[in-house]
Design an enzyme around this catalytic site. Sequence first.
Site, PDB file in Angstrom:
ATOM      1  N   HIS A  70       0.834  -1.203   0.000  1.00  0.00           N
ATOM      2  CA  HIS A  70       0.000   0.000   0.000  1.00  0.00           C
ATOM      3  C   HIS A  70       0.869   1.253   0.000  1.00  0.00           C
ATOM      4  O   HIS A  70       1.907   1.311   0.667  1.00  0.00           O
ATOM      5  CB  HIS A  70      -0.966   0.010   1.189  1.00  0.00           C
ATOM      6  CG  HIS A  70      -0.313  -0.059   2.538  1.00  0.00           C
ATOM      7  ND1 HIS A  70       0.059   1.066   3.243  1.00  0.00           N
ATOM      8  CD2 HIS A  70       0.016  -1.112   3.329  1.00  0.00           C
ATOM      9  CE1 HIS A  70       0.582   0.706   4.404  1.00  0.00           C
ATOM     10  NE2 HIS A  70       0.577  -0.612   4.483  1.00  0.00           N
ATOM     11  N   ASP A  72      -0.577   4.222   0.786  1.00  0.00           N
ATOM     12  CA  ASP A  72      -1.129   5.153   1.767  1.00  0.00           C
ATOM     13  C   ASP A  72      -0.450   4.989   3.119  1.00  0.00           C
ATOM     14  O   ASP A  72       0.070   3.921   3.458  1.00  0.00           O
ATOM     15  CB  ASP A  72      -2.639   4.998   1.898  1.00  0.00           C
ATOM     16  CG  ASP A  72      -3.073   3.614   2.363  1.00  0.00           C
ATOM     17  OD1 ASP A  72      -2.491   2.621   1.885  1.00  0.00           O
ATOM     18  OD2 ASP A  72      -3.995   3.518   3.205  1.00  0.00           O
ATOM     19  N   ASP A 103       6.353   1.568   7.175  1.00  0.00           N
ATOM     20  CA  ASP A 103       5.032   1.040   6.814  1.00  0.00           C
ATOM     21  C   ASP A 103       4.424   1.864   5.691  1.00  0.00           C
ATOM     22  O   ASP A 103       3.639   2.759   5.942  1.00  0.00           O
ATOM     23  CB  ASP A 103       4.141   1.057   8.053  1.00  0.00           C
ATOM     24  CG  ASP A 103       2.821   0.341   7.862  1.00  0.00           C
ATOM     25  OD1 ASP A 103       2.672  -0.397   6.869  1.00  0.00           O
ATOM     26  OD2 ASP A 103       1.926   0.519   8.705  1.00  0.00           O
ATOM     27  N   GLU A 137      -5.291   0.916   2.452  1.00  0.00           N
ATOM     28  CA  GLU A 137      -5.036  -0.177   3.390  1.00  0.00           C
ATOM     29  C   GLU A 137      -5.150   0.303   4.821  1.00  0.00           C
ATOM     30  O   GLU A 137      -5.660  -0.410   5.682  1.00  0.00           O
ATOM     31  CB  GLU A 137      -3.643  -0.768   3.154  1.00  0.00           C
ATOM     32  CG  GLU A 137      -3.434  -2.137   3.819  1.00  0.00           C
ATOM     33  CD  GLU A 137      -2.961  -2.055   5.256  1.00  0.00           C
ATOM     34  OE1 GLU A 137      -3.016  -3.078   5.962  1.00  0.00           O
ATOM     35  OE2 GLU A 137      -2.530  -0.971   5.707  1.00  0.00           O
ATOM     36  N   GLU A 138      -4.703   1.533   5.065  1.00  0.00           N
ATOM     37  CA  GLU A 138      -4.724   2.068   6.419  1.00  0.00           C
ATOM     38  C   GLU A 138      -6.093   2.607   6.811  1.00  0.00           C
ATOM     39  O   GLU A 138      -6.310   2.927   7.979  1.00  0.00           O
ATOM     40  CB  GLU A 138      -3.680   3.196   6.557  1.00  0.00           C
ATOM     41  CG  GLU A 138      -2.247   2.766   6.296  1.00  0.00           C
ATOM     42  CD  GLU A 138      -1.675   1.892   7.393  1.00  0.00           C
ATOM     43  OE1 GLU A 138      -2.441   1.468   8.275  1.00  0.00           O
ATOM     44  OE2 GLU A 138      -0.464   1.627   7.354  1.00  0.00           O
ATOM     45  N   GLU A 166       4.221  -6.000   4.422  1.00  0.00           N
ATOM     46  CA  GLU A 166       3.989  -5.429   5.748  1.00  0.00           C
ATOM     47  C   GLU A 166       5.248  -5.536   6.617  1.00  0.00           C
ATOM     48  O   GLU A 166       6.020  -6.497   6.499  1.00  0.00           O
ATOM     49  CB  GLU A 166       2.828  -6.140   6.442  1.00  0.00           C
ATOM     50  CG  GLU A 166       1.467  -5.853   5.857  1.00  0.00           C
ATOM     51  CD  GLU A 166       1.025  -4.410   6.078  1.00  0.00           C
ATOM     52  OE1 GLU A 166       1.574  -3.738   6.982  1.00  0.00           O
ATOM     53  OE2 GLU A 166       0.145  -3.946   5.334  1.00  0.00           O
ATOM     54  N   HIS A 352       3.394   3.872  12.655  1.00  0.00           N
ATOM     55  CA  HIS A 352       2.259   4.662  13.129  1.00  0.00           C
ATOM     56  C   HIS A 352       2.649   5.606  14.268  1.00  0.00           C
ATOM     57  O   HIS A 352       1.774   6.176  14.923  1.00  0.00           O
ATOM     58  CB  HIS A 352       1.093   3.772  13.571  1.00  0.00           C
ATOM     59  CG  HIS A 352       0.467   2.988  12.473  1.00  0.00           C
ATOM     60  ND1 HIS A 352      -0.847   2.569  12.493  1.00  0.00           N
ATOM     61  CD2 HIS A 352       0.957   2.530  11.290  1.00  0.00           C
ATOM     62  CE1 HIS A 352      -1.129   1.890  11.398  1.00  0.00           C
ATOM     63  NE2 HIS A 352      -0.036   1.856  10.654  1.00  0.00           N
TER      64      HIS A 352
END
Length: 379
Positions: A70, A72, A103, A137-138, A166, A352
């Site tokens: 991903h 995003d 990520d 995805e997030e 991931e 994150h």
Amino acid sequence: MSATLALTEQLIARASVTPDDQHCQQIMTERLAALGFDCETVASHGVTNLWAVKRGTDGRDGKLLAFAGHTDVVPTGPLEQWTSPPFVPAHRDGKLYGRGAADMKTSLAAFVVAAEEFVAAHPDHRGAIAFLITSDEEGPATDGTVKVVELLESRGERLDYCIVGEPTSTAELGDVVKNGRRGSMSGELIVKGVQGHIAYPHLAKNPIHLLAPALAELAAEQWDEGNEYFPPTTWQVSNLRAGTGATNVIPGHADLLFNFRFSTASTVEGLQARVHAILDKHQLDYTLKWTVSGLPFLTPRGELSNALEHAIRAETGLTTELSTTGGTSDGRFIARICPQVIEFGPPNGSIHKIDEHIEVRFVEPLKNVYRRVLEQLIA
């Protein structure tokens, strides 16, 4: 600067907060098209998805290895708490900082460069390489990977192997990979009562009091014992709301949000039936809405896991651990059309978080592991 690191920085510089791709996929598409990939954009409700495939000399009869990822990223949080701007790649103390560094923009860059090196070294490769990339995805994940999977299903397209980029590693690159994930199912429960003055409980029905015994039973329930690959299923309350905020009013209803993380030892239908049985046992007047975010999936040891374990050992010297812990990923959608789905990427300690980063020493080895897997499975 290596090609992998340069591309990683180029992607980090794009503020691609879900669902805005910020042209990250265009950057990838230009490089893949130059290799001979057929690139297709699959747009859905503001989400950008990419399906790119390069067939080998075996054509459609050849094995197909896909990389899923991903573009995003999650929001930055308070900008003033970042040591450097989150979308300006910065190097400090051997680390590359920026939102998405771990990520998962390093993984994206690593597999693109791995594909470039692989095609250059094996121009007549037999199997096929594909990229399945999303900008959702997030977030809700309703218009991302699942839409591409549905499109591929409608075409009768099947994948043989899929690596999801991931960040699965913990302390060192390759110490952990994910060969499965638990399922996720949430419930929105409303227990109805009768609002009234708190001094006259006989004229009201307190939904919190009615719910409490059932809640205790649900919390104590042993849903399953797990199995060889998964820990036992868990049930957790995420929100409990009731009342007006006043101290003298019995609420008219109590709202409970809960979530199952469940293994292959349980089924959606079985868990739902057991919850309803407990609620009915306590004679509650309730409504319950279910949302299944993903089913559990498991990839037993096989060609993909063997190739990945061998590549990690050759590149890092580590013996990797196969694990199914953690949250859900887009692997849950891909497993519908691919029998072997494994997640592997850099360490996840900063994902994150403020000052997200990746140690630069992991960047080239990550690319090399991906390239080794390509060489083992589709050369």
